[in-house]
Design an enzyme around this catalytic site. Structure first.
Site, PDB file in Angstrom:
ATOM      1  N   ASP A 135       2.553  -4.363  -2.536  1.00 48.59           N
ATOM      2  CA  ASP A 135       3.491  -4.319  -3.666  1.00 48.59           C
ATOM      3  C   ASP A 135       4.056  -2.922  -3.833  1.00 48.59           C
ATOM      4  O   ASP A 135       5.253  -2.699  -3.850  1.00 48.59           O
ATOM      5  CB  ASP A 135       2.784  -4.738  -4.949  1.00 48.59           C
ATOM      6  CG  ASP A 135       1.995  -6.012  -4.757  1.00 48.59           C
ATOM      7  OD1 ASP A 135       0.772  -5.939  -4.591  1.00 48.59           O
ATOM      8  OD2 ASP A 135       2.621  -7.076  -4.714  1.00 48.59           O
TER       9      ASP A 135
ATOM     10  N   GLU B 142       3.240  -8.109   4.024  1.00 50.45           N
ATOM     11  CA  GLU B 142       4.701  -8.041   4.025  1.00 50.45           C
ATOM     12  C   GLU B 142       5.233  -6.716   4.535  1.00 50.45           C
ATOM     13  O   GLU B 142       6.019  -6.684   5.477  1.00 50.45           O
ATOM     14  CB  GLU B 142       5.262  -8.347   2.627  1.00 50.45           C
ATOM     15  CG  GLU B 142       6.771  -8.326   2.579  1.00 50.45           C
ATOM     16  CD  GLU B 142       7.339  -8.932   1.284  1.00 50.45           C
ATOM     17  OE1 GLU B 142       8.459  -8.561   0.908  1.00 50.45           O
ATOM     18  OE2 GLU B 142       6.640  -9.767   0.662  1.00 50.45           O
TER      19      GLU B 142
HETATM   20  O1  TRH Z   1      -1.730  -4.237   1.805  1.00 52.18           O
HETATM   21  P1  TRH Z   1      -1.179  -5.550   2.094  1.00 52.18           P
HETATM   22  O2  TRH Z   1      -2.097  -6.612   2.440  1.00 52.18           O
HETATM   23  O3  TRH Z   1      -0.299  -6.023   0.853  1.00 52.18           O
HETATM   24  C1  TRH Z   1      -0.258  -7.357   0.415  1.00 52.18           C
HETATM   25  C2  TRH Z   1       0.938  -7.993   1.000  1.00 52.18           C
HETATM   26  O4  TRH Z   1       2.079  -7.290   0.671  1.00 52.18           O
HETATM   27  C3  TRH Z   1       1.121  -9.395   0.452  1.00 52.18           C
HETATM   28  O5  TRH Z   1       2.325  -9.954   0.911  1.00 52.18           O
HETATM   29  C4  TRH Z   1       1.167  -9.335  -1.033  1.00 52.18           C
HETATM   30  O6  TRH Z   1       1.255 -10.666  -1.534  1.00 52.18           O
HETATM   31  C5  TRH Z   1      -0.111  -8.696  -1.456  1.00 52.18           C
HETATM   32  O7  TRH Z   1      -0.177  -7.358  -0.963  1.00 52.18           O
HETATM   33  C6  TRH Z   1      -0.186  -8.699  -2.920  1.00 52.18           C
HETATM   34  O8  TRH Z   1      -0.155  -5.455   3.323  1.00 52.18           O
HETATM   35  P2  TRH Z   1       1.292  -4.790   3.454  1.00 52.18           P
HETATM   36  O9  TRH Z   1       2.310  -5.577   2.754  1.00 52.18           O
HETATM   37  O10 TRH Z   1       1.496  -4.561   4.898  1.00 52.18           O
HETATM   38  O11 TRH Z   1       1.166  -3.375   2.733  1.00 52.18           O
HETATM   39  C7  TRH Z   1       0.394  -2.339   3.257  1.00 52.18           C
HETATM   40  C8  TRH Z   1       1.048  -1.000   2.904  1.00 52.18           C
HETATM   41  O12 TRH Z   1       0.146   0.080   3.207  1.00 52.18           O
HETATM   42  C9  TRH Z   1       2.328  -0.728   3.704  1.00 52.18           C
HETATM   43  O13 TRH Z   1       3.289  -0.112   2.854  1.00 52.18           O
HETATM   44  C10 TRH Z   1       1.893   0.275   4.768  1.00 52.18           C
HETATM   45  C11 TRH Z   1       0.848   1.047   4.002  1.00 52.18           C
HETATM   46  N1  TRH Z   1      -0.122   1.774   4.823  1.00 52.18           N
HETATM   47  C12 TRH Z   1      -0.104   3.144   4.773  1.00 52.18           C
HETATM   48  O14 TRH Z   1       0.742   3.748   4.085  1.00 52.18           O
HETATM   49  N2  TRH Z   1      -1.055   3.832   5.490  1.00 52.18           N
HETATM   50  C13 TRH Z   1      -1.985   3.220   6.280  1.00 52.18           C
HETATM   51  O15 TRH Z   1      -2.817   3.880   6.898  1.00 52.18           O
HETATM   52  C14 TRH Z   1      -1.971   1.773   6.339  1.00 52.18           C
HETATM   53  C15 TRH Z   1      -2.954   1.051   7.192  1.00 52.18           C
HETATM   54  C16 TRH Z   1      -1.030   1.079   5.581  1.00 52.18           C
END
Ligand code: TRH
Length: 392
Positions: free
Chosen positions: A21, A281
């Site tokens: 989010d 996402e």
């Molecule tokens: O963290 P998520 O599982 O978020 C989820 C999904 O968005 C899902 O659709 C939603 O319904 C739920 O939240 C509530 O996966 P997502 O979307 O890939 O977000 C991860 C974020 O973390 C992304 O912006 C990348 C960031 N990230 C970093 O900044 N540094 C890191 O080392 C890693 C591994 C990720």
């Protein structure tokens, strides 16, 4: 030439679970500010999660400014607001329910603000029929419109900031820069010559099976896994605590635990690897801009509703690449027959060149839909113009 006044925009984000989010809202807020000169206020309820992806965040500050964006701590649903405090454009992320006091002030504001509900990303066709639909407020003279990201030109498109491709190509065409970036996490020259995989998935992914397939495989694989991801399977493989910097080689597999890095570095990780396992996402969309093969671990929903979304995406992305389809379905527990990982991995690996071509083609197709921030602003401008025409 008539100077256009700086439009203001308020983006409300509740961190439901994990980082997606705030990951999405932070990208959108920065892009609206930096590329469109919008005065953006980002309301976030969980500043600690925000700080994980953006170390500049002060988790105790009521209000702060980062990259030109005003960040406000959204403590709760209380508080009264005046019409002057209401922005021209109000975005509610994922139906996060705005504070009632803010909605009341929106109804007092002349002209009324544009109110958008930015929905979640899905490849299902029904989205095209719901995109831009209005919803009248039951009591107040307010209309909310639904805005759906998506994979076709009848949706809002995908988040993509200007210059992203150029930055990625510059990085990927500089082997020294890639090696230096990965060396920060302990990746050796020998590992650079092998297959480099990033692994970001939910805890229910069959990680132990995949690690076994890699360990027993012929091709040397280096798996880079962010701390906190697939802890049991990683701890089992390492026979040690899965802390950042921990590493072990068994058979053909070297596994390294990475710290959670700021968003821009996460992009570089996707650009530096040959294959990316992503989830949810935001990382899912970033993988589509990385020009590399990826496997998506979709956010789980009750009654396996997410399997329908997964199939809808695979039908758009890889209807003809069996190795990727089968692997992705089993990776998400949606396979028809029992998962045969010693068969599924080599089949995926054998299709990597074809999948890389598909990744480039897909990026071209998705870019043609425009980017979500610009599409959203164009829609808001249209709504404001229409509101302006209506007799007050
Ligand atoms: O963290 P998520 O599982 O978020 C989820 C999904 O968005 C899902 O659709 C939603 O319904 C739920 O939240 C509530 O996966 P997502 O979307 O890939 O977000 C991860 C974020 O973390 C992304 O912006 C990348 C960031 N990230 C970093 O900044 N540094 C890191 O080392 C890693 C591994 C990720």
């Amino acid at each position: 030439m008539q100077k256009r006044e700086t439009r203001s925009l308020a983006l409300f984000c509740k961190v439901v679970d994990n980082y997606g989010d705030i990951g999405i809202c932070w990208r959108l807020a920065r892009q609206l500010r930096q590329e469109h000169g919008i005065a953006v206020t980002l309301w976030v309820d969980d500043l600690r999660s925000f700080r994980r992806i953006c170390p500049e965040v002060d988790a105790d500050a009521e209000v702060q400014r980062i990259d030109g964006v005003t960040v406000r701590h959204w403590r709760d649903q209380s508080g009264a607001f005046t019409a002057d405090e209401v922005a021209d454009i109000v975005i509610e992320f994922f139906g996060c329910d705005l504070p009632p006091g803010y909605i009341a002030a929106m109804a007092q504001r002349e002209p009324r603000p544009v109110w958008l509900n930015l929905e979640g990303l899905t490849a299902e066709e029904w989205v095209e029929g719901c995109h831009r639909l209005p919803s009248m407020h039951p009591q107040l003279p307010l209309t909310k419109h639904f805005f759906f990201p998506g994979f076709t030109d009848r949706t809002g498109g995908l988040l993509r900031e200007a210059g992203l491709e150029a930055r990625r190509r510059a990085f990927q065409s500089d082997p020294a820069a890639v090696a230096a970036f990965l060396a920060r996490f302990g990746v050796t020259q020998r590992e650079m010559a092998g297959l480099k995989v990033s692994l970001f998935c939910y805890r229910h992914a069959p990680v132990a099976d995949l690690l076994d397939a890699w360990r027993e495989g012929d091709a040397p694989v280096t798996c880079l896994v962010p701390e906190g991801v697939a802890q049991e399977a990683v701890q089992d493989f390492l026979q040690a605590d899965p802390l950042p910097g921990a590493a072990r080689t068994q058979g053909a597999l070297t596994l390294r635990v990475l710290p959670f890095v700021p968003q821009p570095d996460y992009d570089r990780l996707l650009w530096a690897c040959d294959l990316n396992f992503v989830r949810g996402e935001d990382s899912f969309v970033r993988a589509q801009w990385a020009g590399r093969p990826f496997v998506w671990h979709i956010y789980p929903q009750d009654e396996n509703l997410h399997h329908k979304k997964l199939r809808a995406f695979l039908q758009r992305y890889a209807p003809d690449i069996g190795g990727l389809r089968d692997f992705s379905l089993h990776w998400n527990g949606a396979g028809e027959e029992a998962a045969d990982w010693p068969r599924l991995w080599p089949a995926l690996h054998a299709g990597m060149a074809r999948i890389t071509e598909r990744a480039a083609d897909w990026e071209r197709r998705m870019s043609a839909n425009g980017d979500l921030a610009a599409n959203l602003l164009e829609f808001a401008t249209q709504l404001r113009a229409e509101a302006g025409k209506k007799p007050v």
